[in-house]
Design an enzyme around this catalytic site. Structure first.
Site, short mmCIF file in Angstrom:
data_model
loop_
_atom_site.label_atom_id
_atom_site.label_comp_id
_atom_site.label_asym_id
_atom_site.label_seq_id
_atom_site.Cartn_x
_atom_site.Cartn_y
_atom_site.Cartn_z
CG ASN A 1 -77.96 -9.06 74.35
OD1 ASN A 1 -77.88 -8.41 73.31
ND2 ASN A 1 -79.09 -9.55 74.81
CG PHE A 2 -77.17 -5.17 75.81
CD1 PHE A 2 -77.41 -6.11 76.81
CD2 PHE A 2 -78.25 -4.53 75.23
CE1 PHE A 2 -78.70 -6.40 77.23
CE2 PHE A 2 -79.56 -4.81 75.65
CZ PHE A 2 -79.78 -5.74 76.65
CG LEU A 3 -70.82 -6.00 69.75
CD1 LEU A 3 -69.56 -5.55 70.48
CD2 LEU A 3 -70.52 -7.16 68.82
CB THR B 1 -79.71 -13.72 69.35
OG1 THR B 1 -79.85 -12.59 70.20
CG2 THR B 1 -80.20 -14.98 70.06
CG LEU C 1 -83.23 -9.98 77.89
CD1 LEU C 1 -82.72 -9.28 79.14
CD2 LEU C 1 -84.73 -10.18 77.93
C1 LIG Z 1 -66.62 -18.46 76.16
C2 LIG Z 1 -67.12 -17.04 76.15
C3 LIG Z 1 -67.30 -16.48 74.72
C4 LIG Z 1 -67.90 -15.07 74.72
C5 LIG Z 1 -68.06 -14.42 73.30
C6 LIG Z 1 -69.14 -15.10 72.46
C7 LIG Z 1 -69.32 -14.39 71.09
C8 LIG Z 1 -70.09 -13.08 71.20
C9 LIG Z 1 -70.22 -12.42 69.85
C10 LIG Z 1 -70.97 -11.08 69.94
C11 LIG Z 1 -72.46 -11.26 70.17
C12 LIG Z 1 -73.16 -9.91 70.08
C13 LIG Z 1 -74.69 -10.05 70.26
C14 LIG Z 1 -75.30 -8.71 69.99
O1 LIG Z 1 -75.14 -7.78 70.75
S1 LIG Z 1 -76.21 -8.49 68.50
C15 LIG Z 1 -76.41 -6.73 68.40
C16 LIG Z 1 -75.11 -6.12 67.80
N1 LIG Z 1 -75.13 -4.66 67.89
C17 LIG Z 1 -75.59 -3.87 66.90
O2 LIG Z 1 -76.00 -4.31 65.84
C18 LIG Z 1 -75.59 -2.38 67.23
C19 LIG Z 1 -75.22 -1.51 66.01
N2 LIG Z 1 -73.97 -1.97 65.40
C20 LIG Z 1 -72.77 -1.78 66.02
O3 LIG Z 1 -72.64 -1.27 67.12
C21 LIG Z 1 -71.53 -2.30 65.27
O4 LIG Z 1 -71.87 -2.44 63.91
C22 LIG Z 1 -71.04 -3.66 65.81
C23 LIG Z 1 -70.45 -3.45 67.20
C24 LIG Z 1 -72.19 -4.67 65.85
C25 LIG Z 1 -69.93 -4.20 64.88
O5 LIG Z 1 -68.90 -3.22 64.81
P1 LIG Z 1 -68.42 -2.66 63.37
O6 LIG Z 1 -69.61 -2.64 62.46
O7 LIG Z 1 -67.65 -1.43 63.60
O8 LIG Z 1 -67.46 -3.84 62.78
P2 LIG Z 1 -65.91 -4.02 63.14
O9 LIG Z 1 -65.09 -3.46 62.04
O10 LIG Z 1 -65.61 -3.55 64.51
O11 LIG Z 1 -65.78 -5.63 63.17
C26 LIG Z 1 -66.20 -6.40 62.03
C27 LIG Z 1 -66.28 -7.82 62.51
O12 LIG Z 1 -67.31 -7.92 63.51
C28 LIG Z 1 -68.25 -8.91 63.09
N3 LIG Z 1 -69.59 -8.54 63.56
C29 LIG Z 1 -70.38 -7.55 63.08
N4 LIG Z 1 -71.55 -7.53 63.75
C30 LIG Z 1 -71.49 -8.52 64.67
C31 LIG Z 1 -72.41 -9.01 65.66
N5 LIG Z 1 -73.62 -8.48 65.82
N6 LIG Z 1 -72.03 -10.07 66.42
C32 LIG Z 1 -70.81 -10.64 66.24
N7 LIG Z 1 -69.90 -10.23 65.32
C33 LIG Z 1 -70.24 -9.17 64.56
C34 LIG Z 1 -68.17 -8.89 61.57
O13 LIG Z 1 -68.69 -10.12 61.08
C35 LIG Z 1 -66.68 -8.76 61.38
O14 LIG Z 1 -66.04 -10.00 61.65
P3 LIG Z 1 -65.58 -10.95 60.39
O15 LIG Z 1 -66.87 -11.17 59.59
O16 LIG Z 1 -64.55 -10.16 59.62
O17 LIG Z 1 -65.07 -12.21 60.99
C1 LIG Z 2 -79.13 -9.13 70.37
N1 LIG Z 2 -80.44 -9.14 70.85
C2 LIG Z 2 -81.34 -9.76 69.87
C3 LIG Z 2 -82.67 -9.27 70.16
C4 LIG Z 2 -82.72 -7.83 69.73
N2 LIG Z 2 -83.92 -7.78 69.03
C5 LIG Z 2 -85.17 -7.65 69.82
C6 LIG Z 2 -83.95 -7.89 67.64
N3 LIG Z 2 -82.81 -8.21 66.95
C7 LIG Z 2 -82.89 -8.31 65.61
C8 LIG Z 2 -84.10 -8.07 64.97
F1 LIG Z 2 -84.20 -8.17 63.63
C9 LIG Z 2 -85.22 -7.73 65.75
N4 LIG Z 2 -86.40 -7.49 65.22
C10 LIG Z 2 -87.60 -7.30 65.95
C11 LIG Z 2 -88.30 -7.15 64.58
C12 LIG Z 2 -88.77 -5.74 64.46
O1 LIG Z 2 -89.49 -5.27 65.34
N5 LIG Z 2 -88.34 -5.05 63.38
C13 LIG Z 2 -88.73 -3.65 63.21
C14 LIG Z 2 -88.01 -2.86 64.26
C15 LIG Z 2 -88.58 -2.02 65.16
N6 LIG Z 2 -87.62 -1.50 65.92
C16 LIG Z 2 -86.44 -2.03 65.53
C17 LIG Z 2 -85.15 -1.82 66.04
C18 LIG Z 2 -84.11 -2.54 65.47
C19 LIG Z 2 -84.36 -3.45 64.44
C20 LIG Z 2 -85.64 -3.63 63.94
N7 LIG Z 2 -86.66 -2.90 64.50
C21 LIG Z 2 -86.94 -7.46 63.93
N8 LIG Z 2 -85.14 -7.66 67.07
#
Ligand SMILES: CCCCCCCCCCCCCC(=O)SCCNC(=O)CCNC(=O)[C@H](O)C(C)(C)COP(=O)(O)OP(=O)(O)OC[C@H]1O[C@@H](n2cnc3c(N)ncnc32)[C@H](O)[C@@H]1OP(=O)(O)O
Ligand SMILES: CNCCCN(C)c1ncc(F)c(N2CC(C(=O)NCc3cnc4ccccn34)C2)n1
Length: 409
Positions: A157-159, A193, A409
């Site tokens: 989480n928290f990527l 997620t 979370l």
């Molecule tokens: C055995 C143990 C295993 C452990 C690991 C298990 C897996 C865990 C996986 C992570 C679970 C995280 C759960 C959470 O925290 S979900 C919440 C994710 N965080 C955010 O949305 C915060 C705001 N966004 C950002 O910080 C950036 O946009 C992030 C860091 C999300 C991407 O950075 P950026 O936008 O600069 O992109 P890039 O150029 O570096 O990289 C592009 C590549 O990354 C793929 N991408 C984009 N978004 C996600 C995402 N949410 N999960 C997985 N992959 C993601 C994308 O498809 C592409 O790959 P491909 O499509 O080309 O293949």
């Molecule tokens: C990786 N951990 C997953 C859980 C993180 N969680 C809670 C989350 N992941 C994706 C979502 F789509 C989402 N939603 C809650 C719904 C919502 O409240 N939408 C309006 C809104 C209010 N504030 C925000 C902030 C960000 C995105 C939507 N927001 C949609 N929640």
């Protein structure tokens, strides 16, 4: 006609060219691939077998030259504050960039330090020169039951990558590094997620929102007034009783842990995928903490037994660029078990308590047995979908949300 329904689903994928989307990183990972959707000859279970610990890459993955890995010690006030500031400014936003999650420091300490947690799984990236924290990813251990198997997993989480470092392929490096560190603990599966569609969802879930403060939600653009709805009609529609209705309802205390653990373990056994909780985990995840987690139990007045409980966590969102409001106070339902109080009544009491605590909205996913109360208690369907994923574990078919017993979370 099941076959052609499946065909339609694959066709939908093809039509909306989801199948043709390139996932250069995810196509290299042991996860279900879009091209394999519907291929029932593939076995359920781990996709790759574990390797010997001596064969796991011993040194961290390479970062671009200007950056270095760091372990974020969440016990340290300074480091916890750096993580808080990075997420506050760069974490998940809604599609219209009106809101951004604002996980609090005490919430992050709660979410990232469950029993058995590894500090080395709280991974940061700093700028070598300035030591500024510019990226983060976390894992915590969880014993996950998948059908009849209990599998030791990590919840990732928290990527987060700083806005200024986006689209540089940093995320795959973060993911490979946390995968390596989890492998070093002889754990080979993970759960995560996201609000974005990736290969390949375990389940696709829908957010629902129960309005508590209609005026504020409309003023900040979270909700819209329906065309036949006036503000005063909206206020009346969402009005709640000022006090709870269930006899014997009270805040959860430490002495309730054994009873709550029993209730929760029995309840979660109904679902195809769900975490297992022992007493220590119930104590950590469900004992109330102000501004983090609220838990209430129903103590039967005659027998003094605990027959039900509900819980919700506090996850505010920053309201971006609004002159009158800075924070949206949101409650997210966590785990709820009803054995004698109807779930609808239990959840209505949760709404009443959330309203008493000045929350603006109460969010729920359509997972577990939530669907029935969503309609009855005036929840509105949200526009956010939450996709659940497993890493290195295949299930033959995606689950319905009602088969999922996991809240992340
Ligand atoms: C055995 C143990 C295993 C452990 C690991 C298990 C897996 C865990 C996986 C992570 C679970 C995280 C759960 C959470 O925290 S979900 C919440 C994710 N965080 C955010 O949305 C915060 C705001 N966004 C950002 O910080 C950036 O946009 C992030 C860091 C999300 C991407 O950075 P950026 O936008 O600069 O992109 P890039 O150029 O570096 O990289 C592009 C590549 O990354 C793929 N991408 C984009 N978004 C996600 C995402 N949410 N999960 C997985 N992959 C993601 C994308 O498809 C592409 O790959 P491909 O499509 O080309 O293949
Ligand atoms: C990786 N951990 C997953 C859980 C993180 N969680 C809670 C989350 N992941 C994706 C979502 F789509 C989402 N939603 C809650 C719904 C919502 O409240 N939408 C309006 C809104 C209010 N504030 C925000 C902030 C960000 C995105 C939507 N927001 C949609 N929640």
């Amino acid at each position: 006609n099941f076959k052609n329904t499946l065909g339609n689903i694959v066709q939908k994928f093809q039509d909306s060219n989801l199948l043709n989307q390139q996932h250069k990183f995810w196509e290299t990972q042991p996860v279900g691939q879009f091209k394999d959707v519907g291929n029932s000859s593939l076995p359920e279970g781990p996709i790759e077998q574990p390797t010997l610990l001596s064969e796991v890459k011993q040194e961290p993955y390479n970062l671009p030259n200007l950056y270095e890995w760091t372990v974020c010690d969440m016990d340290s006030d300074d480091v916890c504050n750096e993580v808080y500031v990075l997420l506050t400014n760069n974490y998940v936003e809604d599609d219209d960039n009106l809101f951004r999650f604002n996980y609090s420091k005490e919430f992050l300490r709660w979410g990232l330090r469950p029993p058995g947690y590894f500090r080395s799984w709280h991974i940061g990236v700093r700028v070598k020169a300035s030591k500024k924290l510019v990226a983060f990813i976390t894992g915590v251990p969880v014993k996950m039951r998948v059908r009849d198997e209990v599998v030791q997993m990590a919840e990732v989480n928290f990527l987060c990558v700083h806005k200024k470092l986006r689209s540089k392929r940093l995320a795959p490096v973060m993911i490979k590094e946390i995968t390596r560190r989890i492998h070093l603990e002889n754990i080979w599966q993970a759960a995560y997620t996201a609000g974005v569609l990736l290969p390949t969802p375990l389940a696709t879930c829908q957010y629902w929102h129960r309005t508590l403060n209609p005026k504020k939600l409309i003023d900040v653009g979270f909700s819209r007034l329906g065309d036949r709805m006036t503000m005063s009609r909206a206020i009346k529609l969402y009005k709640l009783p000022s006090s709870t209705v269930t006899p014997g309802l009270r805040k959860m205390e430490a002495r309730d842990v054994p009873a709550v653990t029993r209730l929760l373990r029995d309840y979660l056994s109904r679902f195809v995928v769900a975490p297992t909780f022992d007493d220590a985990e119930v104590e950590h995840w469900l004992l109330p903490q102000e501004n983090v987690i609220e838990s209430y139990v129903v103590e039967c007045l005659e027998t003094r037994e605990i027959t039900d409980f509900f819980s919700f966590y506090t996850l505010p969102s920053s309201i971006l660029n609004n002159p009158n409001y800075s924070t949206l106070k949101a409650a997210y339902t966590f785990y709820n078990v009803s054995t004698s109080t109807p779930l609808v009544q239990l959840t209505q009491d949760a709404l009443i308590i959330a309203k008493q605590k000045d929350f603006d909205v109460f969010n729920a996913l359509d997972i577990m047995e939530n669907e029935p109360f969503l309609k009855e208690l005036k929840f509105g369907r949200g526009d956010g979908q939450l996709y659940y994923y497993l890493y290195n574990y295949r299930l033959r078919d995606a689950l319905r949300p009602s088969e999922l017993g996991l809240v992340m979370l």
